[in-house]
Scaffold this motif. Structure first.
Motif, mmCIF file in Angstrom:
data_model
loop_
_atom_site.group_PDB
_atom_site.id
_atom_site.type_symbol
_atom_site.label_atom_id
_atom_site.label_comp_id
_atom_site.label_asym_id
_atom_site.label_seq_id
_atom_site.Cartn_x
_atom_site.Cartn_y
_atom_site.Cartn_z
ATOM 1 N N THR A 18 -4.278 95.776 69.464
ATOM 2 C CA THR A 18 -5.491 96.506 69.795
ATOM 3 C C THR A 18 -5.485 96.859 71.280
ATOM 4 O OG1 THR A 18 -6.725 94.519 70.407
ATOM 5 C CG2 THR A 18 -6.770 95.166 68.049
ATOM 6 N N LYS A 19 -6.457 97.652 71.676
ATOM 7 C CA LYS A 19 -6.616 97.991 73.087
ATOM 8 C C LYS A 19 -6.807 96.716 73.917
ATOM 9 C CE LYS A 19 -9.625 100.796 76.036
ATOM 10 N NZ LYS A 19 -10.728 101.766 75.989
ATOM 11 N N VAL A 20 -7.610 95.806 73.422
ATOM 12 C CA VAL A 20 -7.836 94.539 74.123
ATOM 13 C C VAL A 20 -6.522 93.769 74.261
ATOM 14 C CG1 VAL A 20 -8.979 92.280 73.959
ATOM 15 C CG2 VAL A 20 -10.280 94.381 73.540
ATOM 16 N N ASP A 21 -5.721 93.751 73.200
ATOM 17 C CA ASP A 21 -4.409 93.090 73.256
ATOM 18 C C ASP A 21 -3.545 93.705 74.353
ATOM 19 O OD1 ASP A 21 -5.013 91.454 71.030
ATOM 20 O OD2 ASP A 21 -4.132 92.898 69.630
ATOM 21 N N VAL A 22 -3.548 95.031 74.426
ATOM 22 C CA VAL A 22 -2.723 95.729 75.419
ATOM 23 C C VAL A 22 -3.227 95.439 76.828
ATOM 24 C CG1 VAL A 22 -1.996 97.998 76.280
ATOM 25 C CG2 VAL A 22 -1.933 97.512 73.831
ATOM 26 N N ARG A 24 -4.802 92.779 77.800
ATOM 27 C CA ARG A 24 -4.403 91.385 78.072
ATOM 28 C C ARG A 24 -2.912 91.310 78.423
ATOM 29 N NH1 ARG A 24 -8.423 87.827 76.907
ATOM 30 N NH2 ARG A 24 -9.810 88.336 75.195
ATOM 31 N N LYS A 25 -2.102 92.090 77.720
ATOM 32 C CA LYS A 25 -0.661 92.109 77.976
ATOM 33 C C LYS A 25 -0.382 92.646 79.380
ATOM 34 C CE LYS A 25 2.227 93.039 74.633
ATOM 35 N NZ LYS A 25 3.058 93.676 73.598
ATOM 36 N N ILE A 26 -1.059 93.718 79.767
ATOM 37 C CA ILE A 26 -0.905 94.285 81.116
ATOM 38 C C ILE A 26 -1.263 93.222 82.156
ATOM 39 C CG2 ILE A 26 -1.852 95.959 82.760
ATOM 40 C CD1 ILE A 26 -2.135 97.890 80.305
ATOM 41 N N ALA A 27 -2.373 92.525 81.934
ATOM 42 C CA ALA A 27 -2.814 91.492 82.878
ATOM 43 C C ALA A 27 -1.818 90.335 82.947
ATOM 44 C CB ALA A 27 -4.204 90.995 82.489
ATOM 45 N N ALA A 28 -1.323 89.898 81.798
ATOM 46 C CA ALA A 28 -0.380 88.776 81.765
ATOM 47 C C ALA A 28 0.934 89.139 82.451
ATOM 48 C CB ALA A 28 -0.135 88.344 80.322
ATOM 49 N N VAL A 29 1.463 90.316 82.144
ATOM 50 C CA VAL A 29 2.706 90.767 82.775
ATOM 51 C C VAL A 29 2.499 90.907 84.282
ATOM 52 C CG1 VAL A 29 4.249 92.771 82.994
ATOM 53 C CG2 VAL A 29 3.676 91.877 80.738
ATOM 54 N N SER A 30 1.344 91.422 84.673
ATOM 55 C CA SER A 30 1.045 91.601 86.098
ATOM 56 C C SER A 30 1.028 90.274 86.838
ATOM 57 C CB SER A 30 -0.298 92.317 86.260
ATOM 58 O OG SER A 30 -0.215 93.619 85.724
ATOM 59 N N GLN A 31 0.517 89.242 86.180
ATOM 60 C CA GLN A 31 0.544 87.920 86.812
ATOM 61 C C GLN A 31 1.988 87.411 86.902
ATOM 62 O OE1 GLN A 31 -1.615 84.758 84.819
ATOM 63 N NE2 GLN A 31 -1.706 83.564 86.698
ATOM 64 N N THR A 40 -6.750 86.590 84.058
ATOM 65 C CA THR A 40 -8.111 86.652 83.518
ATOM 66 C C THR A 40 -8.969 87.632 84.319
ATOM 67 O OG1 THR A 40 -7.946 84.374 82.757
ATOM 68 C CG2 THR A 40 -10.163 85.290 82.938
ATOM 69 N N LEU A 41 -8.937 87.523 85.647
ATOM 70 C CA LEU A 41 -9.734 88.433 86.486
ATOM 71 C C LEU A 41 -9.228 89.871 86.389
ATOM 72 C CD1 LEU A 41 -10.356 86.249 89.677
ATOM 73 C CD2 LEU A 41 -11.954 86.759 87.799
ATOM 74 N N LEU A 42 -7.916 90.041 86.288
ATOM 75 C CA LEU A 42 -7.368 91.396 86.153
ATOM 76 C C LEU A 42 -7.766 91.984 84.800
ATOM 77 C CD1 LEU A 42 -5.804 93.778 87.218
ATOM 78 C CD2 LEU A 42 -3.697 92.678 86.415
ATOM 79 N N PHE A 43 -7.681 91.198 83.751
ATOM 80 C CA PHE A 43 -8.111 91.666 82.429
ATOM 81 C C PHE A 43 -9.574 92.102 82.476
ATOM 82 C CE2 PHE A 43 -10.252 90.439 78.418
ATOM 83 C CZ PHE A 43 -9.718 91.421 77.588
ATOM 84 N N GLU A 44 -10.427 91.317 83.113
ATOM 85 C CA GLU A 44 -11.846 91.667 83.235
ATOM 86 C C GLU A 44 -12.031 92.964 84.023
ATOM 87 O OE1 GLU A 44 -13.604 88.124 84.872
ATOM 88 O OE2 GLU A 44 -13.419 87.037 82.967
ATOM 89 N N ALA A 45 -11.247 93.144 85.082
ATOM 90 C CA ALA A 45 -11.326 94.374 85.879
ATOM 91 C C ALA A 45 -10.869 95.581 85.059
ATOM 92 C CB ALA A 45 -10.489 94.239 87.149
#
Length: 145
Positions: A18-22, A24-31, A40-45
């Motif tokens: 889903t969009k939310v999954d993607v 979250r994936k962007i945020a996780a890879v970015s970390q 978590t903060l990047l996902f929220e942003a």
């Protein structure tokens, strides 16, 4: 400058994401690659940015972009693969996430502006959707806007 000033990381989507999954994936890879200290903060942003307006710029192409203090090092996460329901009934197959730190240099901001201008052309979107990481990096470097 012999290299585009933002790093490019390529990630794949999988069937059923889903969009939310993607996001979250962007945020996780970015970390993982050091663009942020908090997925978590990047996902929220990223979610807040998506809530503020549609980031679909063409059929199958989304351009989520933020400038945030949660981003410690500016970069690009390119997500491609399976289609993801992105906005309403619109699906994205290519998600080009630009993550900028708030105190970025003028030179990097100008490079991003030139990059954003290239998205006005369908052939450029197609190129980004299909080519290798190395070909895209060379393409980004050559954007003179």
């Amino acid at each position: 400058m012999t290299k585009f000033p933002l790093s490019l990381t390529l990630v794949s989507t999988e069937a059923g994401e889903t969009k939310v999954d993607v996001l979250r994936k962007i945020a996780a890879v970015s970390q993982t690659i050091g663009l942020t200290e908090s997925k978590t903060l990047l996902f929220e942003a990223l979610q807040a940015r998506e809530a503020s307006g549609n980031t679909m710029i063409a059929e199958d192409f989304a351009l989520p972009h933020i400038e945030s203090a949660v981003v410690k090092k500016s970069g690009i996460v390119l997500v491609r693969g399976e289609k993801v329901l992105w906005q309403g009934t619109l699906q994205a197959k290519t998600i080009f996430a630009i993550l900028m730190k708030t105190d970025e240099t003028t030179a990097v901001k100008q490079a991003v502006i030139r990059l954003m201008k290239c998205f006005a052309y369908e052939e450029n979107l197609q190129f980004i959707a299909e080519k290798s990481k190395e070909e895209i990096e060379a393409f980004l470097l050559n954007q003179r806007g």
